[in-house]
Design a protein around this motif. Structure first.
Motif, short mmCIF file in Angstrom:
data_model
loop_
_atom_site.label_atom_id
_atom_site.label_comp_id
_atom_site.label_asym_id
_atom_site.label_seq_id
_atom_site.Cartn_x
_atom_site.Cartn_y
_atom_site.Cartn_z
N VAL A 1 29.27 36.23 33.40
CA VAL A 1 28.54 35.22 33.84
C VAL A 1 27.61 34.72 32.75
CG1 VAL A 1 26.48 34.49 35.43
CG2 VAL A 1 28.35 35.76 36.16
N ARG A 2 26.98 35.69 31.96
CA ARG A 2 26.13 35.18 30.65
C ARG A 2 27.06 34.57 29.72
NH1 ARG A 2 23.72 40.74 31.31
NH2 ARG A 2 25.58 41.45 29.84
N GLU A 3 28.29 35.04 29.41
CA GLU A 3 29.11 34.26 28.50
C GLU A 3 29.29 32.94 28.87
OE1 GLU A 3 30.62 33.98 24.69
OE2 GLU A 3 29.48 35.55 25.64
N ILE A 4 29.56 32.74 30.28
CA ILE A 4 29.86 31.41 30.64
C ILE A 4 28.91 30.56 30.78
CG2 ILE A 4 30.61 30.03 32.73
CD1 ILE A 4 32.77 31.73 31.42
N MET B 1 33.35 31.70 45.53
CA MET B 1 33.16 31.73 44.20
C MET B 1 32.79 33.05 43.55
SD MET B 1 30.03 29.75 42.13
CE MET B 1 30.70 28.15 41.95
N ASP B 2 32.07 33.79 44.33
CA ASP B 2 31.76 35.06 43.82
C ASP B 2 32.85 36.01 43.84
OD1 ASP B 2 29.45 37.06 43.33
OD2 ASP B 2 30.61 37.99 44.98
N ASP B 3 33.87 35.75 44.60
CA ASP B 3 35.03 36.67 44.09
C ASP B 3 35.79 36.14 43.18
OD1 ASP B 3 34.44 38.01 46.56
OD2 ASP B 3 35.77 36.86 47.92
N LYS B 4 35.98 34.91 42.87
CA LYS B 4 36.66 34.35 41.81
C LYS B 4 35.97 34.70 40.37
CE LYS B 4 38.61 30.16 43.66
NZ LYS B 4 38.59 28.58 43.82
N ALA C 1 34.26 37.51 40.12
CA ALA C 1 34.41 39.10 39.84
C ALA C 1 36.05 39.34 39.53
CB ALA C 1 34.33 39.63 41.20
N GLU C 2 36.94 38.33 39.81
CA GLU C 2 38.28 38.68 39.53
C GLU C 2 38.41 38.14 37.91
OE1 GLU C 2 40.75 36.03 41.94
OE2 GLU C 2 39.87 37.25 43.63
N GLN C 3 37.80 37.06 37.57
CA GLN C 3 37.79 36.76 36.27
C GLN C 3 37.21 37.93 35.26
OE1 GLN C 3 39.29 34.09 34.27
NE2 GLN C 3 40.20 33.77 36.60
N ALA C 4 36.06 38.18 35.61
CA ALA C 4 35.43 39.13 34.94
C ALA C 4 36.53 40.49 34.56
CB ALA C 4 34.12 39.65 35.56
N ASP C 5 37.15 41.04 35.65
CA ASP C 5 38.00 42.00 35.75
C ASP C 5 39.32 41.89 34.75
OD1 ASP C 5 36.67 43.45 37.27
OD2 ASP C 5 37.86 43.04 39.09
N GLU C 6 39.88 40.51 34.79
CA GLU C 6 40.62 39.99 33.96
C GLU C 6 40.42 40.03 32.46
OE1 GLU C 6 42.55 36.23 34.98
OE2 GLU C 6 42.77 36.73 37.06
N HIS C 7 39.08 39.84 31.95
CA HIS C 7 38.48 39.99 30.67
C HIS C 7 37.92 40.98 30.33
CE1 HIS C 7 39.37 35.57 30.07
NE2 HIS C 7 38.57 35.12 31.29
N GLY C 8 38.00 42.27 31.27
CA GLY C 8 37.67 43.59 30.94
C GLY C 8 36.26 43.48 30.78
N VAL C 9 35.47 42.60 31.49
CA VAL C 9 33.75 43.02 31.18
C VAL C 9 33.14 43.00 32.39
CG1 VAL C 9 33.97 41.61 29.09
CG2 VAL C 9 33.69 40.39 31.13
N SER C 10 31.99 43.36 32.62
CA SER C 10 31.28 43.42 33.69
C SER C 10 31.03 41.93 34.42
CB SER C 10 29.85 44.39 33.49
OG SER C 10 28.98 43.43 33.19
N TYR C 11 30.71 42.01 35.53
CA TYR C 11 30.27 40.72 36.27
C TYR C 11 29.32 39.98 35.41
CZ TYR C 11 29.09 37.54 40.15
OH TYR C 11 28.85 36.41 40.90
N SER C 12 28.27 40.60 35.14
CA SER C 12 26.80 40.08 34.39
C SER C 12 27.35 39.47 33.19
CB SER C 12 25.55 40.84 34.57
OG SER C 12 25.86 42.12 33.89
N GLU C 13 28.30 40.38 32.39
CA GLU C 13 28.54 40.02 31.02
C GLU C 13 29.37 38.78 31.14
OE1 GLU C 13 28.95 44.12 28.60
OE2 GLU C 13 30.50 43.71 30.14
#
Length: 56
Positions: free
Chosen positions: A20-23, A1-4, A6-18
């Motif tokens: 997660v907060r948005e979700i 789950m962690d890898d997914k 991180a991948e989604q954050a990269d695709e959206h051009g934001v940091s991991y924590s940003e």
């Protein structure tokens, strides 16, 4: 789950924590309990500070 995440954050051009907060903000159902009455002021010991005076 962690890898997914991180991948989604990269695709959206934001940091991991940003990402997660948005979700968490966007979802109506969350595994976290809601807060009925948030406590804004606590002292260094974690006690609720009842002093509501403004700055001097």
């Amino acid at each position: 789950m962690d890898d997914k995440i991180a991948e989604q954050a990269d695709e959206h051009g934001v940091s991991y924590s940003e990402y997660v907060r948005e979700i968490v903000r966007d979802h109506h159902s969350t595994p976290f309990d809601g807060v009925d009455e948030p406590v804004v002021c606590r002292d260094e010991n974690g006690e609720v500070n009842e002093n509501v005076e403004g700055a001097a």
